[in-house]
Design a protein around this motif. Structure first.
Motif, mmCIF file in Angstrom:
data_model
loop_
_atom_site.group_PDB
_atom_site.id
_atom_site.type_symbol
_atom_site.label_atom_id
_atom_site.label_comp_id
_atom_site.label_asym_id
_atom_site.label_seq_id
_atom_site.Cartn_x
_atom_site.Cartn_y
_atom_site.Cartn_z
ATOM 1 N N ARG A 8 -5.775 -2.718 -2.616
ATOM 2 C CA ARG A 8 -7.401 -3.322 -2.352
ATOM 3 C C ARG A 8 -7.567 -4.251 -3.193
ATOM 4 N NH1 ARG A 8 -9.465 0.799 0.953
ATOM 5 N NH2 ARG A 8 -10.453 1.441 -1.180
ATOM 6 N N ARG A 9 -7.320 -2.971 -4.406
ATOM 7 C CA ARG A 9 -8.017 -3.821 -6.018
ATOM 8 C C ARG A 9 -7.713 -5.003 -6.146
ATOM 9 N NH1 ARG A 9 -8.667 0.837 -9.443
ATOM 10 N NH2 ARG A 9 -9.453 -0.458 -10.951
ATOM 11 N N GLN A 44 -3.501 2.775 -1.312
ATOM 12 C CA GLN A 44 -4.474 1.964 -0.222
ATOM 13 C C GLN A 44 -5.078 1.189 -1.475
ATOM 14 O OE1 GLN A 44 -5.694 3.612 2.714
ATOM 15 N NE2 GLN A 44 -5.275 1.805 3.904
ATOM 16 N N ASP A 45 -5.525 1.975 -2.345
ATOM 17 C CA ASP A 45 -6.879 1.706 -3.697
ATOM 18 C C ASP A 45 -6.177 0.647 -4.598
ATOM 19 O OD1 ASP A 45 -9.648 2.124 -4.489
ATOM 20 O OD2 ASP A 45 -8.464 3.035 -6.019
ATOM 21 N N LEU A 46 -5.380 1.205 -4.787
ATOM 22 C CA LEU A 46 -4.677 -0.330 -5.803
ATOM 23 C C LEU A 46 -4.752 -1.294 -5.478
ATOM 24 C CD1 LEU A 46 -2.158 1.053 -8.569
ATOM 25 C CD2 LEU A 46 -4.398 0.404 -8.683
ATOM 26 N N SER A 87 0.937 -0.749 0.122
ATOM 27 C CA SER A 87 0.155 -0.114 -0.268
ATOM 28 C C SER A 87 0.731 1.472 -0.203
ATOM 29 C CB SER A 87 -0.356 -0.089 1.274
ATOM 30 O OG SER A 87 -2.148 -1.291 1.239
#
Ligand SMILES: Nc1ncnc2c1ncn2[C@@H]1O[C@H](COP(=O)(O)OP(=O)(O)OP(=O)(O)O)[C@@H](O)[C@H]1O
Ligand SMILES: [Mg+2]
Length: 301
Positions: free
Chosen positions: A182-183, A178-180, A173
């Protein structure tokens, strides 16, 4: 059809971007031509002996899996059909046919996205020492190569040279956001689960696999090779028994031979004897035939 053995491609009119351990990569502007040669690497060192049909297996199996997973996530594959390649590339049919993929050039995310469903390889070594795998605690009392209660995502950095290093998901992360992260974790686990159940219907266990992702115009997509014997550990489901070594469809076979001769894992690597070459070639073709349900194009066995 491609010649049986391609150690190194020489497509002089195409700009060579670089040679990886296994692939020769040509730069076609916003696209790349990824050519899987018959080179084999073990312990991060390329061996001097090529494995017949290996490059074709890697390319055709990747294409098979890219099609199967396309409802989960987009991927970089444009075509494996030489007839659709730019005309400059079509000149090199003897070197390229069957073993090359025209792909979208991506901004690569420098993380190896590993999903493990079984306690194999380095995961077993760590678990035995500390009860964890890549820092994640697992139930006590699991055996070598035993199936995990659920698949786990264990990322590693893509080191420019030398061995990849395991990192935590938190570290991932920090590196890519963080978003990438998580995906990618969610997509990787879905792909593993889907491929694991499909492989079981073909009598194979997918013990673990490594995925790579990239961004094209900001969009996340799957790149590189997918669910091949080089990037994944496949076992024969019928012979599977936790607690012992598993005969496998991947490079473990060549690795075992290298261990048996006590090579110090420093280059240069030794020449592989003909019987190990032949059995390894057969293993790659078996993996293709069993997963796809048909013999490798251009190979009768
Ligand atoms: N669509 C893409 N866009 C950009 N780079 C890609 C794409 N697909 C694959 N790659 C990169 O191309 C290379 C493929 O070559 P090869 O598999 O031989 O490399 P490698 O020796 O495994 O190197 P690495 O350790 O970097 O994976 C890899 O570095 C991979 O990350
Ligand atoms: Mg690679």
């Amino acid at each position: 059809m491609s010649t049986d053995l391609v150690i190194e491609t020489h497509c002089d009119k195409l700009p060579l971007l670089f040679r990886g351990k296994v692939r020769d990569i040509y730069d076609l502007g916003d696209r790349l031509l990824l050519v899987a040669t018959d080179r084999i690497s073990a312990f991060d060192v390329v061996l001097p002996t090529p494995i017949p049909h290996k490059g074709v297996v890697l390319t055709q199996l990747s294409a098979f899996w890219f099609r199967r997973t396309s409802s989960i996530i987009r991927n970089h594959l444009i075509s494996t059909d030489l007839q659709t390649f730019p005309s400059a590339a079509r000149e090199y049919a003897d070197q390229l046919a069957g073993r090359s993929m025209l792909v979208q050039k991506a901004h690569r995310l420098d993380v190896e996205c590993v999903v493990r469903g079984y306690l194999a390889g380095s995961a077993w070594a760590e678990y035995r020492a500390t009860g964890t795998v890549c820092g994640q605690a697992l139930p006590a009392g699991l055996a070598w190569n035993e199936r995990l209660p659920q698949p786990i995502f264990t990322p590693a950095t893509k080191a420019a040279s030398g061995h990849d290093q395991n990192i935590s998901v938190d570290r991932m992360s920090d590196l890519i956001g963080q978003d990438l992260t998580r995906r990618i974790v969610e997509i990787s686990l879905r792909i593993y689960r889907d491929a694991h159940s499909y492989a079981l219907t073909r009598g194979l266990i997918l013990a673990d696999t490594k995925l790579e992702f990239g961004l094209v115009d900001g969009e996340l997509m799957l790149i590189d090779e997918l669910l091949t014997p080089d990037s994944s550990r496949y076992w024969d489901a019928e012979l599977y028994e936790p607690g012992r070594d598993q005969p496998s469809f991947d490079k473990q076979f060549v690795r075992d031979w290298l261990e048996s001769i006590a090579w110090n894992k420093e280059p240069p690597a030794p020449v592989i004897p003909p019987d190990v070459v032949e059995r390894t070639s057969q293993k790659y073709r078996d993996a293709y035939r069993r997963l796809v349900g048909a013999p490798l194009p251009g190979s009768s066995t």
